[in-house]
Design an enzyme around this catalytic site. Structure first.
Site, mmCIF file in Angstrom:
data_model
loop_
_atom_site.group_PDB
_atom_site.id
_atom_site.type_symbol
_atom_site.label_atom_id
_atom_site.label_comp_id
_atom_site.label_asym_id
_atom_site.label_seq_id
_atom_site.Cartn_x
_atom_site.Cartn_y
_atom_site.Cartn_z
ATOM 1 N N CYS A 89 62.118 -12.266 -93.142
ATOM 2 C CA CYS A 89 60.791 -12.826 -93.387
ATOM 3 C C CYS A 89 59.707 -11.752 -93.479
ATOM 4 C CB CYS A 89 60.416 -13.826 -92.290
ATOM 5 S SG CYS A 89 61.505 -15.266 -92.213
ATOM 6 N N HIS A 332 56.090 -20.898 -96.683
ATOM 7 C CA HIS A 332 56.573 -19.570 -96.276
ATOM 8 C C HIS A 332 57.627 -19.097 -97.280
ATOM 9 C CE1 HIS A 332 58.297 -16.360 -94.040
ATOM 10 N NE2 HIS A 332 58.996 -17.045 -93.145
ATOM 11 N N CYS A 362 57.670 -12.898 -87.168
ATOM 12 C CA CYS A 362 59.033 -12.875 -86.663
ATOM 13 C C CYS A 362 60.007 -12.767 -87.829
ATOM 14 C CB CYS A 362 59.321 -14.119 -85.828
ATOM 15 S SG CYS A 362 59.087 -15.679 -86.706
#
Length: 377
Positions: A89, A332, A362
Site C-alpha cells: 500500500c 484506496h 500501513c
C-alpha cells in the site's frame, strides 16, 4: 547541499470499483497524470531523468512495467525511463522516497514519482495466480496459515479496546469531512481534468451511524470490521514533480514543499497494521520535531482502527488527523494511494499555510512509510 522539493502534485479523481474509471487502462491513467504535470509546469518531458511509479498488482493490465507504459502512452520521448515500485500500500509513497533520494544524491535533476492501481481491471490478489507467497518457514514462525489485513484490523480494534460504535463514528466522519472538502473546492486545483470523472466517486453523502451499524461484519461475526469502516476498492493515479530547490529556481518554478524527512519502519506482520506508529515516532525523532509541530496528518484509512490506534498512541489532535477525510470515503487504489495522499496533503498545507505535514500508511508485512513535508515559504 542538494535538497528535494515538490514543485507540483496532481491526481485523477478516485473511481469506485467498476465505476467511471474502470474502462481506462492503468497505462492511460498514468499518462493522464504525466501529461497534466507537463502541461501545468511547462517542462519538456525529455528533461525527466526517471519516472518512479508505484503499483502493487503487477499482472494483467499492469504487468508491462506500468510506469514505462504510461510514459509511452503519454507520447513522451522514448528516452524517458521509468521503473516500478512495490511496497504494497505504500508503493507510491516509497516512489517519492526513492525519487527524493535520487535528486538529493545527484542521480536526478528532475524525477516524477507517483503510482497507479486499477483494482477494477486487476483485482486485489491477482498476482498470487494460485501460488503461495509464504513458505512454511514464515508460516511456522508465526503459527499461522496466512496473513490477512482484515483479521489484523480486528486485532488492532481488540488491542486498543475499540467498539463498533467508535469505528463507525470515525467512518461517518471520513465521509463528512470529504463532502465538506469537495464542497469547499479543496481538491479542485489538484485534479486532472477527465471526461469520465470530475470528482472522487466513492463518497456516500448522508452516511449515518444507523446505516453503518446495519452492515454485517466481514471477518469476525463478533468483531467490528465491515465494508463501511474499511477502505473502498477503487481506481486512480497520482504523481509529483520532484527536483532540487536550485533547479526549480532556474526553471522559474515555485515549489510547494520540501521533503524534510523520509523513514521506514516495520512491526508484527500478523497484526500487520500498526507500522505507522513506530514509523511516525522514527520520523519525529529523526527530524527533531514533535507531534505539536505538525499541522496536518495523513494516516491512510485502510481500516478505521488504523488511524484510531495511531491517534491513541501519538496523541494527535482530532482536527488535524485526516482533515479532508480519507480512503474510507473515497477509496484506496493500492499502488497509487501514497501519491494521492501526498497530493492532498501538500495542497492542504499550501492552502492553509501549514508549515509541517506528516504522512504515514500501513503496508502488508507490518511495514510503514512516514514522510514529513515542510512548506516552502
Amino acid at each position: 547541499m542538494r535538497d528535494a522539493v515538490i514543485v507540483d502534485a496532481v491526481r485523477t479523481p478516485i473511481g469506485k470499483r467498476n465505476g467511471s474509471l474502470a474502462g481506462i487502462h492503468p497505462g492511460d491513467l498514468t499518462a493522464k497524470v504525466l501529461t497534466a504535470l507537463a502541461e501545468r509546469n511547462g517542462f519538456d518531458p525529455a528533461t525527466v531523468d526517471d519516472v518512479v511509479w508505484g503499483c502493487v498488482s503487477q499482472v494483467g493490465d499492469q504487468a508491462g512495467s506500468i510506469g514505462r507504459v504510461g510514459v509511452l502512452a503519454a507520447g513522451w520521448p522514448e528516452s524517458v525511463p521509468a521503473t516500478v515500485v512495490d511496497r504494497r500500500c505504500g508503493s507510491a509513497q516509497q516512489a517519492v522516497h526513492f525519487a527524493a533520494a535520487g535528486v538529493i544524491a545527484g542521480h536526478y535533476d528532475v524525477a516524477i514519482a507517483g503510482g497507479v492501481e486499477s483494482m477494477s481491471r486487476v483485482p486485489m490478489g491477482s498476482a498470487r495466480a494460485g501460488g503461495e507467497p509464504y513458505p512454511p518457514s514464515v508460516l511456522d514462525r508465526y503459527g499461522v496459515d496466512g496473513f490477512n489485513q482484515g483479521i489484523g484490523a480486528e486485532m488492532v480494534a481488540r488491542k486498543w479496546g475499540m467498539s463498533r460504535t467508535q469505528v463507525d463514528d470515525y467512518s461517518a466522519r471520513s465521509h463528512e469531512r470529504t463532502a465538506a472538502a469537495i464542497d469547499a473546492g479543496a481538491f479542485d486545483d489538484q485534479l486532472v481534468k477527465m471526461d469520465e470523472l470530475t470528482v472522487d466517486e466513492g463518497l456516500r453523502r448522508g452516511t449515518t451511524m444507523e446505516k453503518l451499524g446495519g452492515l454485517k461484519t466481514a471477518f469476525d461475526e463478533n468483531g467490528v470490521i465491515t465494508a463501511g469502516n474499511s477502505s473502498q476498492i477503487s481506481d486512480g493515479a497520482a504523481g509529483l514533480l520532484i527536483t532540487t530547490g536550485d533547479y526549480a529556481k532556474q526553471q522559474g518554478w515555485t515549489p510547494l514543499a520540501r521533503i524534510h524527512t523520509a523513514v521506514l519502519a516495520a512491526d508484527d506482520p500478523v497484526i500487520m497494521l500498526t507500522g505507522p506508529i513506530p514509523a511516525t515516532q522514527k520520523a519525529l525523532d529523526r527530524s527533531g520535531l514533535s507531534i505539536s509541530d505538525i499541522g496536518a496528518f495523513e494516516v491512510n484509512e485502510a481500516f478505521a482502527p488504523v488511524p484510531l490506534a495511531w491517534q491513541a498512541e501519538m496523541s494527535a489532535d482530532d482536527d488535524v488527523l485526516n482533515p479532508l477525510g480519507g480512503a474510507i470515503a473515497v477509496g484506496h487504489p493500492l499502488g497509487g494511494s501514497g501519491a494521492i495522499l501526498m497530493t492532498r496533503l501538500v495542497h492542504h498545507m499550501r492552502d492553509h499555510n501549514i508549515r509541517y505535514g506528516l504522512q504515514t500508511m500501513c503496508e502488508a508485512g507490518g511495514m510503514a512509510n512516514a514522510t514529513i513535508l515542510e512548506l516552502v515559504a
